[in-house]
Design a protein around this motif. Sequence first.
Motif, mmCIF file in Angstrom:
data_model
loop_
_atom_site.group_PDB
_atom_site.id
_atom_site.type_symbol
_atom_site.label_atom_id
_atom_site.label_comp_id
_atom_site.label_asym_id
_atom_site.label_seq_id
_atom_site.Cartn_x
_atom_site.Cartn_y
_atom_site.Cartn_z
ATOM 1 N N GLU A 76 2.903 -15.619 -3.410
ATOM 2 C CA GLU A 76 3.001 -15.371 -4.856
ATOM 3 C C GLU A 76 2.140 -14.181 -5.259
ATOM 4 O OE1 GLU A 76 2.156 -17.553 -9.163
ATOM 5 O OE2 GLU A 76 2.000 -18.714 -7.309
ATOM 6 N N LEU A 77 0.965 -14.062 -4.659
ATOM 7 C CA LEU A 77 0.088 -12.923 -4.961
ATOM 8 C C LEU A 77 0.780 -11.616 -4.608
ATOM 9 C CD1 LEU A 77 -2.914 -12.164 -5.813
ATOM 10 C CD2 LEU A 77 -3.349 -12.020 -3.351
ATOM 11 N N ALA A 78 1.399 -11.554 -3.420
ATOM 12 C CA ALA A 78 2.084 -10.339 -2.990
ATOM 13 C C ALA A 78 3.226 -9.980 -3.928
ATOM 14 C CB ALA A 78 2.606 -10.509 -1.558
ATOM 15 N N ARG A 79 3.941 -10.989 -4.390
ATOM 16 C CA ARG A 79 5.052 -10.722 -5.307
ATOM 17 C C ARG A 79 4.548 -10.102 -6.602
ATOM 18 N NH1 ARG A 79 9.589 -15.063 -7.548
ATOM 19 N NH2 ARG A 79 10.597 -13.618 -8.981
ATOM 20 N N SER A 80 3.483 -10.655 -7.168
ATOM 21 C CA SER A 80 2.966 -10.115 -8.432
ATOM 22 C C SER A 80 2.405 -8.712 -8.231
ATOM 23 C CB SER A 80 1.906 -11.048 -9.013
ATOM 24 O OG SER A 80 0.782 -11.151 -8.169
ATOM 25 N N VAL A 81 1.782 -8.453 -7.083
ATOM 26 C CA VAL A 81 1.291 -7.103 -6.779
ATOM 27 C C VAL A 81 2.452 -6.120 -6.741
ATOM 28 C CG1 VAL A 81 0.346 -5.663 -4.919
ATOM 29 C CG2 VAL A 81 -0.833 -7.767 -5.601
ATOM 30 N N GLU A 82 3.511 -6.477 -6.036
ATOM 31 C CA GLU A 82 4.655 -5.576 -5.915
ATOM 32 C C GLU A 82 5.296 -5.301 -7.264
ATOM 33 O OE1 GLU A 82 8.453 -3.901 -5.455
ATOM 34 O OE2 GLU A 82 8.172 -5.959 -6.191
ATOM 35 N N GLU A 83 5.428 -6.331 -8.092
ATOM 36 C CA GLU A 83 6.050 -6.151 -9.409
ATOM 37 C C GLU A 83 5.225 -5.232 -10.301
ATOM 38 O OE1 GLU A 83 6.466 -10.122 -10.806
ATOM 39 O OE2 GLU A 83 8.427 -10.439 -9.844
ATOM 40 N N GLU A 84 3.908 -5.448 -10.328
ATOM 41 C CA GLU A 84 3.051 -4.614 -11.178
ATOM 42 C C GLU A 84 2.997 -3.187 -10.658
ATOM 43 O OE1 GLU A 84 0.487 -3.942 -14.495
ATOM 44 O OE2 GLU A 84 1.917 -5.519 -13.972
ATOM 45 N N ALA A 85 2.925 -3.026 -9.344
ATOM 46 C CA ALA A 85 2.894 -1.680 -8.773
ATOM 47 C C ALA A 85 4.175 -0.921 -9.112
ATOM 48 C CB ALA A 85 2.709 -1.766 -7.256
ATOM 49 N N ARG A 86 5.307 -1.580 -8.992
ATOM 50 C CA ARG A 86 6.581 -0.926 -9.306
ATOM 51 C C ARG A 86 6.617 -0.497 -10.764
ATOM 52 N NH1 ARG A 86 9.657 -4.720 -7.787
ATOM 53 N NH2 ARG A 86 10.270 -5.613 -9.798
ATOM 54 N N ALA A 87 6.094 -1.340 -11.647
ATOM 55 C CA ALA A 87 6.073 -1.002 -13.069
ATOM 56 C C ALA A 87 5.212 0.226 -13.338
ATOM 57 C CB ALA A 87 5.566 -2.184 -13.884
ATOM 58 N N LEU A 88 4.197 0.451 -12.494
ATOM 59 C CA LEU A 88 3.303 1.598 -12.672
ATOM 60 C C LEU A 88 3.706 2.802 -11.822
ATOM 61 C CD1 LEU A 88 -0.155 -0.253 -12.772
ATOM 62 C CD2 LEU A 88 1.191 0.615 -14.691
ATOM 63 N N GLY A 89 4.863 2.719 -11.172
ATOM 64 C CA GLY A 89 5.367 3.865 -10.413
ATOM 65 C C GLY A 89 4.910 3.928 -8.973
ATOM 66 N N TYR A 90 4.480 2.810 -8.417
ATOM 67 C CA TYR A 90 4.003 2.780 -7.027
ATOM 68 C C TYR A 90 4.859 1.833 -6.188
ATOM 69 C CZ TYR A 90 -0.318 5.145 -8.429
ATOM 70 O OH TYR A 90 -1.229 6.061 -8.899
ATOM 71 N N SER A 91 4.959 2.160 -4.901
ATOM 72 C CA SER A 91 5.539 1.247 -3.924
ATOM 73 C C SER A 91 4.408 0.559 -3.175
ATOM 74 C CB SER A 91 6.424 2.013 -2.933
ATOM 75 O OG SER A 91 7.490 2.652 -3.595
ATOM 76 N N VAL A 92 4.735 -0.553 -2.495
ATOM 77 C CA VAL A 92 3.727 -1.327 -1.776
ATOM 78 C C VAL A 92 4.178 -1.573 -0.336
ATOM 79 C CG1 VAL A 92 2.402 -3.486 -1.690
ATOM 80 C CG2 VAL A 92 3.027 -2.496 -3.904
ATOM 81 N N ILE A 93 3.274 -1.337 0.604
ATOM 82 C CA ILE A 93 3.482 -1.722 2.004
ATOM 83 C C ILE A 93 2.562 -2.903 2.283
ATOM 84 C CG2 ILE A 93 3.383 -1.008 4.417
ATOM 85 C CD1 ILE A 93 3.701 1.877 3.482
ATOM 86 N N ILE A 94 3.120 -4.003 2.792
ATOM 87 C CA ILE A 94 2.366 -5.235 2.973
ATOM 88 C C ILE A 94 2.099 -5.501 4.453
ATOM 89 C CG2 ILE A 94 2.364 -7.740 2.592
ATOM 90 C CD1 ILE A 94 4.203 -7.275 0.213
ATOM 91 N N GLY A 95 0.873 -5.890 4.760
ATOM 92 C CA GLY A 95 0.507 -6.311 6.107
ATOM 93 C C GLY A 95 -0.030 -7.729 6.064
ATOM 94 N N ASN A 96 0.354 -8.546 7.034
ATOM 95 C CA ASN A 96 -0.090 -9.929 7.120
ATOM 96 C C ASN A 96 -1.149 -10.060 8.210
ATOM 97 O OD1 ASN A 96 -0.271 -12.774 7.155
ATOM 98 N ND2 ASN A 96 1.355 -12.893 8.701
ATOM 99 N N ALA A 97 -2.378 -10.407 7.820
ATOM 100 C CA ALA A 97 -3.474 -10.512 8.789
ATOM 101 C C ALA A 97 -3.435 -11.810 9.580
ATOM 102 C CB ALA A 97 -4.822 -10.398 8.072
ATOM 103 N N ASP A 98 -2.698 -12.807 9.102
ATOM 104 C CA ASP A 98 -2.599 -14.092 9.804
ATOM 105 C C ASP A 98 -3.973 -14.712 10.050
ATOM 106 O OD1 ASP A 98 -0.949 -16.095 10.788
ATOM 107 O OD2 ASP A 98 -1.078 -15.373 12.852
ATOM 108 N N GLU A 99 -4.900 -14.481 9.127
ATOM 109 C CA GLU A 99 -6.281 -14.992 9.198
ATOM 110 C C GLU A 99 -7.011 -14.528 10.465
ATOM 111 O OE1 GLU A 99 -7.754 -16.232 6.795
ATOM 112 O OE2 GLU A 99 -6.364 -17.315 5.505
ATOM 113 N N ARG A 100 -6.636 -13.361 10.985
ATOM 114 C CA ARG A 100 -7.267 -12.845 12.211
ATOM 115 C C ARG A 100 -7.809 -11.442 11.954
ATOM 116 N NH1 ARG A 100 -2.647 -13.638 16.599
ATOM 117 N NH2 ARG A 100 -4.155 -12.509 17.902
#
Length: 338
Positions: A76-100
């Motif tokens: 859910e956090l990633a989704r809200s980040v992507e939505e807000e970034a898009r509204a401000l003219g930015y794209s988002v690249i997401i990486g999953n650390a898998d707690e490591r």
Amino acid sequence: MASIKDVAASAGVSVATVSRVLNEHPSVSADARARVLTAVEALGYRPNAVARSLRTDQTHTLGLVISDVLNPYFTELARSVEEEARALGYSVIIGNADERPEIQDHHVRNLLDRRIDGLLISPTDGGSPLMLDAVRAGTPMVFVDRWIPGVDVPVVRADGRGAVRDLVAHLHALGHRRLAIIAGPAATTTGSERVEAFRAALADYGLPLPDAYIGQGDFQAESGRRVTEGFLDLPEPPEVVFAADNLMALGALDAVRARGLRVPDDIALAAFDDIPWFVHTDPPVTAIAQPTGDLGRAAVRALVDRIEGRAGASVALFARLVVRRSCGEHLPRNRSTS
């Protein structure tokens, strides 16, 4: 597809003037700027993002490294980040650390190599040399949910201490006295903070938190199952298990059911990090809810402030207790209240 030369011809200006308008250079007259923008709109021209980034040294891309993509909170956090970034003219690249931590560093390195404009990160540990080097090098960065103490980076997080106090007060009012916690990793700020908030809230009621009632988890379901099995094997098991995140709570629920026991009749269960699934479990789980969407949006705004030369302030929002039926809310108060 229209080219920059087509725009220049339509607007009656040079290609250089079109470029200056697109890059918001102040030297262009208002009349020329208006004609260029009209031509861009009429022709449907879209600048080449790669070429533009080479000219402006900006890619209008943000990096986001989350701790565990399988955790519904971070999804859910990633989704809200992507939505807000898009509204401000930015794209988002997401990486999953898998707690490591090593996978976290892999993503941070790759994102920096891609020339992102800024980085949002929920650290899996106390901070790797790579991350600290990026901060020292001036990379715009914001910590979200978790943070690294002593590092001068804005932090956007939920303050859950008040909600933990509310939970303990709720449990005490229900007659519970033996309360245990499945803790998150001590190397994370959320892991250590939630244990200390729980301990302090218990102390307000004169209740101890014995070492036997502190189980070390890792924010994964399997650790919640393992720790709960240990609690159930104690000579005097706890009356309540408080899981410091949602996945560990699901693991705890599995452990209770595997013993042929029922929540809350045999043992109560509460969780930090509310998720949509909790209303569908039997019984629905009492949980502490974080304002996840608001956190993601605030984190993006703080990072864009940093990218655009503004300070970028830390933000602390408040979590809240959501009472359901997993702690005996529907049972008679038959425990001692002493």
